[in-house]
Scaffold this motif. Structure first.
Motif, PDB file in Angstrom:
ATOM      1  N   LEU A 207      -6.615  13.457   5.888  1.00  0.00           N
ATOM      2  CA  LEU A 207      -6.612  13.223   7.210  1.00  0.00           C
ATOM      3  C   LEU A 207      -7.367  12.185   7.989  1.00  0.00           C
ATOM      4  N   ILE A 208      -6.517  11.531   8.981  1.00  0.00           N
ATOM      5  CA  ILE A 208      -7.627  10.200   9.267  1.00  0.00           C
ATOM      6  C   ILE A 208      -7.599  10.661  10.670  1.00  0.00           C
ATOM      7  N   ARG A 209      -8.634  10.311  11.056  1.00  0.00           N
ATOM      8  CA  ARG A 209      -8.992  10.404  12.907  1.00  0.00           C
ATOM      9  C   ARG A 209      -9.292   9.123  13.345  1.00  0.00           C
ATOM     10  N   MET A 210      -9.049   8.810  14.186  1.00  0.00           N
ATOM     11  CA  MET A 210      -9.097   7.362  14.690  1.00  0.00           C
ATOM     12  C   MET A 210      -9.914   7.220  15.634  1.00  0.00           C
ATOM     13  N   GLY A 211     -10.879   6.280  15.936  1.00  0.00           N
ATOM     14  CA  GLY A 211     -12.047   6.072  16.622  1.00  0.00           C
ATOM     15  C   GLY A 211     -11.346   4.195  17.942  1.00  0.00           C
ATOM     16  N   LEU A 212     -11.898   4.042  18.758  1.00  0.00           N
ATOM     17  CA  LEU A 212     -11.921   3.328  19.030  1.00  0.00           C
ATOM     18  C   LEU A 212     -12.445   1.500  18.364  1.00  0.00           C
ATOM     19  N   GLY A 213     -11.676   0.983  18.893  1.00  0.00           N
ATOM     20  CA  GLY A 213     -11.675  -0.340  18.256  1.00  0.00           C
ATOM     21  C   GLY A 213     -11.088  -0.725  16.554  1.00  0.00           C
ATOM     22  N   ASP A 214      -9.918   0.861  16.487  1.00  0.00           N
ATOM     23  CA  ASP A 214     -10.018   1.206  14.804  1.00  0.00           C
ATOM     24  C   ASP A 214      -8.813   0.343  14.747  1.00  0.00           C
ATOM     25  N   ASP A 215      -8.554  -0.534  13.378  1.00  0.00           N
ATOM     26  CA  ASP A 215      -7.842  -1.496  12.951  1.00  0.00           C
ATOM     27  C   ASP A 215      -6.596  -0.483  11.853  1.00  0.00           C
ATOM     28  N   GLY A 216      -7.300   0.688  11.475  1.00  0.00           N
ATOM     29  CA  GLY A 216      -6.379   1.295  10.901  1.00  0.00           C
ATOM     30  C   GLY A 216      -6.458   0.554   9.392  1.00  0.00           C
ATOM     31  N   ARG A 217      -7.907  -0.196   8.757  1.00  0.00           N
ATOM     32  CA  ARG A 217      -7.207  -0.967   7.546  1.00  0.00           C
ATOM     33  C   ARG A 217      -7.702   0.371   6.317  1.00  0.00           C
ATOM     34  N   ILE A 218      -8.120   1.412   6.746  1.00  0.00           N
ATOM     35  CA  ILE A 218      -8.295   2.535   5.640  1.00  0.00           C
ATOM     36  C   ILE A 218      -6.886   2.887   5.603  1.00  0.00           C
ATOM     37  N   LEU A 219      -6.065   2.618   6.439  1.00  0.00           N
ATOM     38  CA  LEU A 219      -4.374   3.141   5.774  1.00  0.00           C
ATOM     39  C   LEU A 219      -4.364   2.632   4.341  1.00  0.00           C
ATOM     40  N   GLY A 220      -4.390   1.179   4.402  1.00  0.00           N
ATOM     41  CA  GLY A 220      -3.742   0.609   3.721  1.00  0.00           C
ATOM     42  C   GLY A 220      -3.875   1.072   1.882  1.00  0.00           C
ATOM     43  N   THR A 221      -5.242   1.421   2.115  1.00  0.00           N
ATOM     44  CA  THR A 221      -5.931   2.507   0.346  1.00  0.00           C
ATOM     45  C   THR A 221      -5.159   3.393   0.379  1.00  0.00           C
TER      46      THR A 221
END
Length: 341
Positions: free
Chosen positions: A217-231
Motif C-alpha cells: 500500500l503506497i500513499r503518494m504525496g506532493l512532489g513524489d516521483d514514485g521511485r519506491i514503486l520500482g522496488t
C-alpha cells in the motif's frame, strides 16, 4: 422460566484480546490479560440477552492478527452456527477492526449476524467502555434485524457496515465512523435498530492453509516521483494499491514507474481522501484517472486504500486473473448486487 417463555438465543463470543482485555500490572501500560470468560462475567445483564458461549480465540494486540487467523475464525464461527448459534460476536483491539471486519465480511458465507466490537478505554481506566460495547454487540447479534446485514462493527451504541467503517481518532470513544454512509443503525435502551442495509453480499472463498500473497500500500504525496514503486517487484510483492490524490490522480514524474509496475502485477488505484469513489472519466490531463485506468490500473471504487489492499490480497489468494479481479473491485467497490467469487 415459565412455560410460555422462550430460551435465550445462543450467541458465540470469540475474544481475540485488545484493549477490552487489557489491564495494567505493576508496570506502566496495559497488556491483554483478561480471558473471554472474565469479560463476559464483567457485563451486567448479558445473560438476560443471550446464552453466551465464550471462546478464547487469541489473546493478543490487534496488529498481530493475520488473514490466516481470520480464516480459522470464520470456520470456528461456522462450526458454532452448525451447533445452533444464531450469531457471533468478536472483540479485539480497535487498531485493526476496520480491516478484520472487512475481511470477515468477504470470507463469511451465509446471513448469520457477525458483530465486531472492542473498547477504547481499558478496564483499568475510569469509564471503561468495553462492557457496554460487548452488551450492545450481543444485542445486535441476537436481533433478527441483523440477519443479512453482513459483518458489522458495533461500538458507542452505533452499528456500522464493515465495508465502510474506519477508525478516525486515536483515543476518542466515538472513533468509528463511516464517512461515505454513516452508521447503518444504532442501539437504544437495549433495542437494536437497523435503518440501512448495504447493497450486495460479496463472498471470496479461501480454504484453510491458503498462501496469502504480500500486497503493498503506497500513499503518494506532493512532489513524489514514485521511485519506491520500482522496488516492489524485487521485494516479492504480488500486487500494489496506490493511494492517489483526489479522484485518482498522480504526478507526471511518477507515470513511468506506474506503467512499468502495472505491466508486472495488478495495481489498484484508490484515493487518499478516505471518502467518495475514484473517478473514471472526468479528467484527461497527464496523470489523471483516465490516463491511469487506460494504463491498466484497477479502479478501487469507494474502497479506501486499506480495504482495497485487503480485497486485492484476497483476490490474488483466490487465484483470480486480472479481469476477474477488476470485476470483483467493480462489484465490491461500487456496492452492486450480490456476487460469489
Amino acid at each position: 422460566m415459565t412455560a410460555s417463555s422462550s430460551p435465550a438465543p445462543r450467541i458465540d463470543y470469540f475474544a481475540l484480546g485488545g484493549t477490552i482485555a487489557s489491564i495494567r500490572g505493576d508496570e506502566v501500560g496495559a497488556v491483554p490479560t483478561l480471558t473471554a470468560q472474565d469479560i463476559v462475567d464483567s457485563v451486567d445483564g448479558l445473560t438476560d440477552v443471550a446464552d453466551v458461549h465464550a471462546h478464547q480465540f487469541q489473546l493478543t494486540p490487534s496488529p498481530e492478527i493475520t488473514i490466516a487467523d481470520l480464516i480459522r475464525l470464520r470456520d470456528a464461527i461456522a462450526a458454532s452456527v452448525a451447533e445452533g448459534s444464531v450469531g457471533a460476536v468478536i472483540t479485539q483491539g480497535t487498531d485493526t477492526i476496520e480491516e478484520t471486519a472487512f475481511i470477515l465480511d468477504l470470507l463469511r458465507p451465509g446471513t448469520t449476524p457477525i458483530v465486531v466490537s472492542g473498547a477504547m478505554r481499558n478496564p483499568s481506566l475510569p469509564g471503561t467502555d468495553g462492557p457496554a460495547n460487548l452488551l450492545s454487540a450481543v444485542q445486535v447479534a441476537a436481533s433478527p434485524q441483523a440477519v443479512g446485514t453482513g459483518v458489522t462493527v458495533c461500538l458507542n451504541d452505533e452499528i456500522h457496515a464493515a465495508r465502510f467503517v474506519t477508525k478516525s481518532h486515536t483515543s476518542s470513544a466515538s472513533t468509528f465512523v463511516s464517512p461515505s454512509l454513516g452508521p447503518i443503525g444504532w442501539v437504544s435502551e437495549g433495542r437494536p435498530v437497523v435503518a440501512l442495509r448495504p447493497a450486495g453480499q460479496h463472498h471470496i472463498d479461501l480454504a484453510p492453509g491458503t498462501v496469502i500473497p504480500p500486497v503493498a500500500l503506497i500513499r503518494m504525496g506532493l512532489g513524489d516521483d514514485g521511485r519506491i514503486l520500482g522496488t516492489l517487484a524485487d521485494l516479492g510483492y504480488r500486487g500494489v494499491v496506490i493511494e492517489a490524490f483526489g479522484g485518482g490522480h498522480l504526478p507526471v514524474a511518477a507515470l513511468p514507474a506506474v506503467a512499468e509496475l502495472a505491466a508486472a502485477m495488478p495495481v489498484v488505484l484508490a484515493s487518499r481522501t478516505g471518502a467518495g469513489e475514484v473517478l473514471s472519466h472526468t479528467y484527461r490531463f497527464r496523470g489523471s484517472e483516465i490516463e491511469l485506468l487506460n494504463m491498466g490500473l484497477i479502479r478501487a471504487g469507494a474502497l479506501d486504500g486499506l480495504k482495497a489492499r485487503l480485497l486485492l490480497t484476497l483476490c490474488l489468494a483466490a487465484g483470480q486473473d486480472d479481469d476477474t479481479t477488476a470485476k470483483t473491485f467493480a462489484s465490491v467497490g461500487t456496492t452492486t448486487g450480490p456476487t460469489r467469487m
